[in-house]
Design an enzyme around this catalytic site. Sequence first.
Site, short mmCIF file in Angstrom:
data_model
loop_
_atom_site.label_atom_id
_atom_site.label_comp_id
_atom_site.label_asym_id
_atom_site.label_seq_id
_atom_site.Cartn_x
_atom_site.Cartn_y
_atom_site.Cartn_z
N GLY A 38 14.01 -46.87 -30.23
CA GLY A 38 12.60 -47.48 -29.40
C GLY A 38 14.09 -47.73 -27.39
O GLY A 38 13.15 -47.91 -26.43
N TRP A 51 13.98 -45.31 -25.88
CA TRP A 51 13.21 -44.47 -24.32
C TRP A 51 11.62 -45.00 -24.18
O TRP A 51 11.53 -45.30 -23.56
CB TRP A 51 12.36 -42.79 -25.27
CG TRP A 51 13.72 -42.11 -25.59
CD1 TRP A 51 14.76 -41.93 -24.95
CD2 TRP A 51 13.73 -40.29 -25.14
NE1 TRP A 51 15.69 -40.72 -25.27
CE2 TRP A 51 14.80 -39.90 -25.76
CE3 TRP A 51 12.33 -39.79 -25.55
CZ2 TRP A 51 14.90 -38.71 -25.36
CZ3 TRP A 51 12.99 -38.30 -25.96
CH2 TRP A 51 14.31 -37.82 -25.41
N ASP A 107 6.56 -44.12 -34.90
CA ASP A 107 7.73 -42.97 -35.84
C ASP A 107 7.32 -43.43 -36.87
O ASP A 107 6.53 -44.41 -37.65
CB ASP A 107 8.67 -44.29 -35.37
CG ASP A 107 10.33 -43.32 -35.36
OD1 ASP A 107 10.65 -42.81 -35.03
OD2 ASP A 107 10.43 -43.32 -36.76
N ASP A 134 3.39 -40.84 -39.40
CA ASP A 134 4.11 -40.04 -39.30
C ASP A 134 2.98 -39.40 -37.82
O ASP A 134 1.99 -38.76 -38.69
CB ASP A 134 3.02 -38.81 -40.41
CG ASP A 134 4.17 -37.37 -40.40
OD1 ASP A 134 4.47 -36.42 -39.71
OD2 ASP A 134 4.46 -36.88 -41.39
N ASP A 139 11.23 -36.91 -29.15
CA ASP A 139 13.04 -37.13 -29.51
C ASP A 139 12.83 -37.00 -31.48
O ASP A 139 14.00 -37.34 -31.63
CB ASP A 139 13.42 -38.26 -28.93
CG ASP A 139 14.62 -37.98 -28.86
OD1 ASP A 139 15.82 -36.92 -29.02
OD2 ASP A 139 15.55 -39.24 -28.87
N LYS A 164 12.71 -32.81 -27.61
CA LYS A 164 14.82 -32.33 -28.54
C LYS A 164 14.00 -31.27 -28.93
O LYS A 164 12.88 -30.91 -30.09
CB LYS A 164 14.94 -33.03 -29.73
CG LYS A 164 16.08 -32.73 -29.82
CD LYS A 164 16.31 -33.74 -30.89
CE LYS A 164 16.29 -35.36 -31.45
NZ LYS A 164 17.18 -35.89 -30.66
C1 SAM Z 1 16.63 -39.32 -32.38
S1 SAM Z 1 15.12 -40.45 -33.42
C2 SAM Z 1 14.98 -41.40 -31.53
C3 SAM Z 1 15.43 -42.52 -30.40
C4 SAM Z 1 14.16 -42.99 -29.78
N1 SAM Z 1 13.69 -41.57 -28.76
C5 SAM Z 1 15.56 -43.40 -29.29
O1 SAM Z 1 15.66 -43.48 -27.10
O2 SAM Z 1 15.65 -44.15 -29.75
C6 SAM Z 1 14.39 -39.41 -34.20
C7 SAM Z 1 13.02 -40.58 -34.23
O3 SAM Z 1 11.81 -39.34 -34.96
C8 SAM Z 1 11.73 -39.64 -35.78
N2 SAM Z 1 10.30 -38.44 -36.78
C9 SAM Z 1 10.74 -37.71 -37.12
N3 SAM Z 1 9.86 -36.88 -37.95
C10 SAM Z 1 8.83 -37.79 -37.86
C11 SAM Z 1 7.25 -37.55 -37.48
N4 SAM Z 1 6.90 -36.84 -38.18
N5 SAM Z 1 6.74 -38.58 -37.04
C12 SAM Z 1 7.36 -39.67 -36.31
N6 SAM Z 1 8.11 -39.91 -36.22
C13 SAM Z 1 9.18 -38.75 -36.96
C14 SAM Z 1 12.63 -40.32 -36.93
O4 SAM Z 1 11.88 -41.67 -37.58
C15 SAM Z 1 13.69 -40.98 -35.34
O5 SAM Z 1 13.46 -42.52 -35.75
#
Ligand code: SAM
Length: 237
Positions: A93, A95, A111, A127, A151, A191
């Site tokens: 969370g 961002w 997420d 998802d 991200d 990203k």
């Molecule tokens: C690097 S973290 C994000 C950090 C976030 N920006 C923050 O500031 O806290 C990447 C996230 O992408 C999520 N993610 C990956 N594939 C996803 C998808 N298909 N749908 C939703 N979330 C996804 C992962 O579960 C993970 O929590």
Amino acid sequence: MSEGEDGGRRRLVRPPTGGDPAGRGVSTRVRTADQRSLSSQQWLHRQLNDPYVQRAKAEGWRSRAAFKLIEIDDRFHLLRRGARVIDLGCAPGGWVQVALQRGAVEVVGVDLLPVDPIPGAVLIEGDFTAEGMERRLTQALGGAPDVILSDMAPNTMGHPATDHLRIVSLIEAAAAFADQALKPGGAFLTKTFQGGATGELLAGLKRRFADVRHVKPKASRADSAEVYLIATGLRRR
Ligand SMILES: C[S@@+](CC[C@H](N)C(=O)[O-])C[C@H]1O[C@@H](n2cnc3c(N)ncnc32)[C@H](O)[C@@H]1O
């Protein structure tokens, strides 16, 4: 209090909402090293000695990733006051906190993982690529977003070709959503990874947005292949 990382516009900010107040005084010693594998010891050592991790805890940000968005926003001013924002892959969370703290009025995050509530945000566990999720996100926002952030990073499987495909398809799905859902003039930040954004994807973004560029924020670890793509000024169809 927090301010930009790049020595540019200095902006004082309110403490973020939804942070963990119990994060001060982090020990830098790994006490149970003998019970851990070498790689997890190394990971823990790096976490405990990472200045961004320490700052995030001290300032109440949920993740060190918050500093990447702060730095990018200080340079590119994506998060204008009153903005409507969708955050893809928002856990834990950081961002979302930054978007709210910089004046976004509506923030919807999604997420795969559950995210502890953040006052002022709608957080959906699911998802992003699931059927109907895009509609659910825009409905929860109550209108077209000004900014879409992503991200998202898929879990790697250790098979480089498969991992590459999974990364590319996630970035493409986010870019297609941005193209279709954003308000004209809107901005998309995602990203990506060196070699992760195909020439075709970049060309498509350049056709649809007035400006597209890569940025590697200082808060992004130098040994990480991640880079961010910023596309601003979505053109009208
Ligand atoms: C690097 S973290 C994000 C950090 C976030 N920006 C923050 O500031 O806290 C990447 C996230 O992408 C999520 N993610 C990956 N594939 C996803 C998808 N298909 N749908 C939703 N979330 C996804 C992962 O579960 C993970 O929590």
